[in-house]
Structure formats: structure tokens, C-alpha cells
Design an enzyme around this catalytic site. Structure first.
Site, PDB file in Angstrom:
ATOM      1  N   HIS A 187       0.844  -1.202   0.000  1.00  0.00           N
ATOM      2  CA  HIS A 187       0.000   0.000   0.000  1.00  0.00           C
ATOM      3  C   HIS A 187       0.882   1.256   0.000  1.00  0.00           C
ATOM      4  CE1 HIS A 187      -3.175  -2.572   2.288  1.00  0.00           C
ATOM      5  NE2 HIS A 187      -3.583  -2.443   1.042  1.00  0.00           N
TER       6      HIS A 187
ATOM      7  N   LYS B  61     -16.571  -6.915   5.499  1.00  0.00           N
ATOM      8  CA  LYS B  61     -15.287  -7.463   5.949  1.00  0.00           C
ATOM      9  C   LYS B  61     -15.131  -7.247   7.450  1.00  0.00           C
ATOM     10  CE  LYS B  61     -12.291  -7.080   1.888  1.00  0.00           C
ATOM     11  NZ  LYS B  61     -11.031  -6.486   1.383  1.00  0.00           N
TER      12      LYS B  61
ATOM     13  N   ARG C 297      -2.305  -6.167  -8.242  1.00  0.00           N
ATOM     14  CA  ARG C 297      -1.240  -7.163  -8.053  1.00  0.00           C
ATOM     15  C   ARG C 297      -1.322  -8.170  -9.191  1.00  0.00           C
ATOM     16  NH1 ARG C 297      -3.122  -7.893  -2.056  1.00  0.00           N
ATOM     17  NH2 ARG C 297      -4.950  -7.275  -3.221  1.00  0.00           N
TER      18      ARG C 297
ATOM     19  N   SER D  89      -2.884  -7.492   3.176  1.00  0.00           N
ATOM     20  CA  SER D  89      -3.167  -7.323   4.606  1.00  0.00           C
ATOM     21  C   SER D  89      -3.516  -8.681   5.218  1.00  0.00           C
ATOM     22  CB  SER D  89      -4.341  -6.362   4.804  1.00  0.00           C
ATOM     23  OG  SER D  89      -4.029  -5.084   4.329  1.00  0.00           O
TER      24      SER D  89
END
Ligand code: ADP
Length: 164
Positions: A16, A40, A92, A130
């Protein structure tokens, strides 16, 4: 031009921060927005996530980056209200693509004036997320290098990782 970089940042990772540093060079002002995604279950509270981001940004000496938090409402409305014209996201692997594509097209449908801009991850952060950081931390694995140096101790403390 003002840009926003939204995400869960639960917690901020070196991947990040890399996107933040690079986006800060492209725009006059970058606002990192911690989104409280109801779907989440976060490990860190929104306040903690904001604080970790602020520490990480301050340690880089990034003067044109600020951190905010959005708890309800649409990201495009929030972005508009800030006078921002760009939403930055990081990419990614191909696995990110479908989700990001869907989000970008939905946001364009809602607000055609706002562009979503994707920055490719740096090779060393390709597999960093994360979730991986949390998984490692829960098992008391080494997280150095995976999260910004300025917040390694805070993340370790959250998962009660003893000092070496
Ligand atoms: P979200 O829950 O909204 O996907 P994340 O905090 O997981 O939020 O990620 C925020 C953004 O940062 C997303 O666009 C994600 O693809 C990107 N990102 C996450 N990890 C990396 C990384 N290692 N390299 C580049 N971009 C990343």
C-alpha cells in the site's frame, strides 16, 4: 488534481505504502481513505487503521498526502465532495483484476466524471496483502518488511507478538 486512494488498509502494508508514494508523485494531493467495509470483519478499528497510515505517511515525509475515513455512503459521492477527480487502486495479480474491473465500471456508471487509475504493484509486493500480514502475525511470524517500518511495532503489539 486531487486523487483518493481508498481501501480497507487492515493494516497498511508495504505494498500500500509503495502505491501511496508513487501516486503522491502523480497528483497534487492524495487522500488515502479508510473505508469501513461492512462485509469485511476488520482486525483493526478504523481509528487504528487511520493512525497506522498517518504514521507511515509521516515517516516518508509525504507533504501532499492526508488520511481520511469513510463510514457510510458512496465512495464516488465522497470523492466528488472532496473535489477529487481520480480514484487510485493498486493491482497485483490477475486475481485482483475482475474485482477491480467491476468496481471501476460500477463507479464509472455512477459518476462518469471520476476516473479510476490503476498502478501496478512493484515486483517485491506482488504477493503481499493485509490478509497475509494478519495470518503471519496471528502465528507470531516475522512481519518486518511486510508493513511500513514506522508501524511494525504497533502491528506486533496488536497481535501480542513478544519483542525479540
Ligand atoms: P480493499 O478491501 O478495498 O480491496 P485493500 O486495503 O485490500 O482494500 O487494498 C486497497 C488497494 O490497494 C486495492 O486496490 C488493492 O488491490 C491494493 N493493494 C493491496 N495490496 C497491494 C500490494 N501489495 N501492491 C499493490 N497494490 C496493493
Amino acid at each position: 488534481m486531487i486523487a483518493v486512494y481508498p481501501g480497507s488498509f487492515d493494516p497498511v502494508t508495504s505494498g500500500h505504502l509503495d502505491i501511496i508514494v508513487r501516486a503522491a508523485k502523480l497528483y497534487d494531493s492524495l487522500i488515502v481513505v479508510v473505508a469501513q467495509n461492512g462485509a469485511k470483519q476488520a482486525a483493526f478499528t478504523a481509528e487504528e487503521r487511520v493512525s497506522l497510515l498517518e504514521k507511515s505517511v509521516a515517516a516518508q515525509g509525504l507533504k501532499n498526502v492526508s488520511v481520511a475515513c469513510i463510514s457510510s455512503g458512496l465512495l464516488v459521492d465522497y470523492t466528488d465532495n472532496l473535489g477529487a477527480g481520480v480514484i487510485v487502486r493498486g493491482l497485483r495479480a490477475v486475481s485482483d483484476f475482475e474485482y477491480e474491473f467491476q468496481r471501476a465500471l460500477t463507479n464509472r456508471h455512477l459518476r462518469p466524471s471520476i476516473e479510476t487509475v490503476f498502478l501496478m504493484t512493484s515486483a517485491e509486493h506482488l504477493f503481499l496483502s493485509s490478509s497475509i500480514v494478519k495470518e503471519l502475525a496471528r502465528l507470531h511470524g516475522k512481519i518486518d518488511g511486510l508493513v511500513p517500518a514506522a508501524v511494525v511495532d504497533d502491528v506486533r503489539a496488536k497481535f501480542l507478538i513478544p519483542n525479540e
